[in-house]
Enzyme design. Sequence first.
Site, PDB file in Angstrom:
ATOM      1  N   TRP A  35       0.828  -1.216   0.000  1.00 24.04           N
ATOM      2  CA  TRP A  35       0.000   0.000   0.000  1.00 24.04           C
ATOM      3  C   TRP A  35       0.857   1.258   0.000  1.00 24.04           C
ATOM      4  CZ3 TRP A  35      -4.887   1.995  -0.150  1.00 24.04           C
ATOM      5  CH2 TRP A  35      -5.081   3.264   0.376  1.00 24.04           C
ATOM      6  N   ASP A  38       0.102   9.120   0.862  1.00 26.14           N
ATOM      7  CA  ASP A  38       0.738  10.431   0.627  1.00 26.14           C
ATOM      8  C   ASP A  38       2.213  10.413   0.200  1.00 26.14           C
ATOM      9  OD1 ASP A  38      -1.496  10.634   2.197  1.00 26.14           O
ATOM     10  OD2 ASP A  38      -0.562  11.811   3.761  1.00 26.14           O
ATOM     11  N   GLN A  54       3.990   7.309   2.307  1.00 21.78           N
ATOM     12  CA  GLN A  54       3.315   6.499   3.308  1.00 21.78           C
ATOM     13  C   GLN A  54       3.170   5.091   2.748  1.00 21.78           C
ATOM     14  OE1 GLN A  54       1.555   7.818   6.646  1.00 21.78           O
ATOM     15  NE2 GLN A  54       3.674   8.315   6.176  1.00 21.78           N
ATOM     16  N   TRP A  62      -4.280   0.069   3.803  1.00 20.37           N
ATOM     17  CA  TRP A  62      -3.593   0.906   4.792  1.00 20.37           C
ATOM     18  C   TRP A  62      -3.400   0.113   6.081  1.00 20.37           C
ATOM     19  CZ3 TRP A  62      -4.043   2.937   9.672  1.00 20.37           C
ATOM     20  CH2 TRP A  62      -3.260   4.053   9.957  1.00 20.37           C
ATOM     21  N   PHE A  97       3.741   8.603  10.377  1.00 15.00           N
ATOM     22  CA  PHE A  97       2.832   9.291   9.462  1.00 15.00           C
ATOM     23  C   PHE A  97       3.588  10.324   8.606  1.00 15.00           C
ATOM     24  CE2 PHE A  97      -1.778   8.698  11.190  1.00 15.00           C
ATOM     25  CZ  PHE A  97      -1.615   7.327  11.162  1.00 15.00           C
ATOM     26  N   SER A  98       2.827  11.076   7.830  1.00 16.53           N
ATOM     27  CA  SER A  98       3.412  11.941   6.806  1.00 16.53           C
ATOM     28  C   SER A  98       4.319  13.031   7.352  1.00 16.53           C
ATOM     29  CB  SER A  98       2.299  12.595   5.986  1.00 16.53           C
ATOM     30  OG  SER A  98       1.780  11.633   5.106  1.00 16.53           O
ATOM     31  N   ASP A 166       1.650  15.834  10.059  1.00 17.21           N
ATOM     32  CA  ASP A 166       2.134  16.127   8.707  1.00 17.21           C
ATOM     33  C   ASP A 166       3.003  17.393   8.646  1.00 17.21           C
ATOM     34  OD1 ASP A 166       0.416  13.993   8.293  1.00 17.21           O
ATOM     35  OD2 ASP A 166      -1.189  15.219   7.461  1.00 17.21           O
ATOM     36  N   GLU A 220      -5.058  18.450   6.741  1.00 18.56           N
ATOM     37  CA  GLU A 220      -3.892  17.566   6.689  1.00 18.56           C
ATOM     38  C   GLU A 220      -2.854  18.126   5.713  1.00 18.56           C
ATOM     39  OE1 GLU A 220      -5.588  13.219   7.657  1.00 18.56           O
ATOM     40  OE2 GLU A 220      -5.818  13.751   5.560  1.00 18.56           O
TER      41      GLU A 220
HETATM   42  C1  FRU Z   1      -3.391  11.961   4.636  1.00 20.85           C
HETATM   43  C2  FRU Z   1      -3.085  11.247   5.931  1.00 20.85           C
HETATM   44  C3  FRU Z   1      -2.142  12.087   6.768  1.00 20.85           C
HETATM   45  C4  FRU Z   1      -1.472  11.063   7.632  1.00 20.85           C
HETATM   46  C5  FRU Z   1      -1.364   9.904   6.694  1.00 20.85           C
HETATM   47  C6  FRU Z   1      -1.456   8.562   7.353  1.00 20.85           C
HETATM   48  O1  FRU Z   1      -3.748  11.133   3.598  1.00 20.85           O
HETATM   49  O2  FRU Z   1      -4.277  10.968   6.626  1.00 20.85           O
HETATM   50  O3  FRU Z   1      -2.764  13.101   7.508  1.00 20.85           O
HETATM   51  O4  FRU Z   1      -0.234  11.509   8.091  1.00 20.85           O
HETATM   52  O5  FRU Z   1      -2.389  10.037   5.746  1.00 20.85           O
HETATM   53  O6  FRU Z   1      -1.130   7.531   6.490  1.00 20.85           O
END
Ligand code: FRU
Length: 489
Positions: A35, A38, A54, A62, A97-98, A166, A220
């Site tokens: 998968w 971002d 990601q 995910w 995360f991002s 993020d 985000e």
């Molecule tokens: C956006 C998001 C970010 C987060 C990430 C998690 O698509 O929700 O805010 O960091 O994906 O995978």
Amino acid sequence: MSELLEKARSYEKAATEKISNENRPEFHFSNPVGWMNDPNGFSEYKGEHHLFYQYYPYATHWDSMHWGHAKSKDFIRWEYLPAALAPDCAYDSFGVFSGSAMEEAGKQILVYTGVEEKMSEDGKKYVRQHQCMATGDGVNYEKLEKNPVVSADMLPEGSSTEDFRDPKIWKEDGRYYMAVGSRGSDGSGQIALFCADTLHEWNYAGILDCSGNRLGKMWECPDFYPLGDRQVLMISPQEMEAEGLEFHNGNNTAFLIGSYDRENLRFCRERVQSVDYGLDFYAPQTMLTEDGRRVMIGWMQSWDNPMYPDSQPWSGMMTVPRELSLRGGRVYQWPVRELNGCRRNAVAYKGVCVEKEMKLEGIAGRSVDLELRLKGGGYGKCRIRLASDGRRYSEIIYDREEKILTFDRTHSGFAKDTISTRSMYADSQDGVLSLRILIDRYSVEIFANDGAQAMTSLIYTPCNATQITFAGNGQLYMDVTKYDIEVER
Ligand code: FRU
């Protein structure tokens, strides 16, 4: 290296060897396996473009987030590098995360959101999101001992401690800055700014902008950069209501265009512009190239309506990187100029009168860069069918009188009930509508009026569906140039 990261690296290596390039897009980045969502850390390091993302290598859905990694010299040919980060510390055990990246004193600095799941005294689970750092040499990274470097208790009172993520990092006049998405006391999105004199000591510096429940909920993936004589705050708002033809994806993306008072760190929003009108576009990030171009890349998928075949061992793609410019107060997007170097076999027609559905000799393909100019004051609609085998096709319809351009993949051959059409307003300029259409095996990106509007959508039509046809009612005249896009690997 942690066991988790080692496991991810050896898994992706073994799995990728089994996937042939023929089952991947020709000129769009796709993840090695599993998968992807971002783009992360899109930036220059030692003269090359780096793209992190990601990533969950083990399945096409995910799950526990890692950072995947690739690099490129030309934005088109990407070299996979080993996964960069795994959720292997207590403060990021629920996911890495991002975030973003920058080069500093020869090192590559990664800034990301560590997500931690905790348990309260009464046994309830809750989540904490905080900003963390790692430094490395372009392949291997070490997380800072001091992590997390920015935590939610630095936010103004009432801000969410669960939605705080993020980070986008940059350096300006010798200081470091970080913009982070969060929710304010009214429950809707805000972008918090932090600054630092050294990378380890951050201070809260204010809220750059907030939704006030007008532009969706959580904001985000912020990015913040100068463009022309303005400043752009780019955001990806969740749970946003559509307005007219704008913001239909639930999870949307917007350019907030305004001015920036650098001394007092205050952003003043003047305009809001949709980034992309297609079905599949989210979480874009930008980077500055060494030759001064602001280049954006986005995730070519929708959270609300994810679309990929179950049989495919990888699930994600990125858009073609796009150069941004500001004209007449509007952000324009255009595929990076490096793509022109992959154009082959040009076929061009001028002033073709289009009536009933017609094909043009030499205009076909599934890895194609198509330039069109639609002219004439007498036609009602123009229809372009692409990735077609007669039965299956995707259609671009331009309604000249309504000035509306629609993309429709209802008949593209995908056997699931997914959302299939989107429309955008696109006025012609001096009686001409110009379109540039990038067709790859699994996607269509449309740029109208030199990039004043963009529209990105996925298609999963069998790859032998290569026909392109044109139809018009009334007096439609068309100039068309087609190039095959061939990427030598
Ligand atoms: C956006 C998001 C970010 C987060 C990430 C998690 O698509 O929700 O805010 O960091 O994906 O995978």
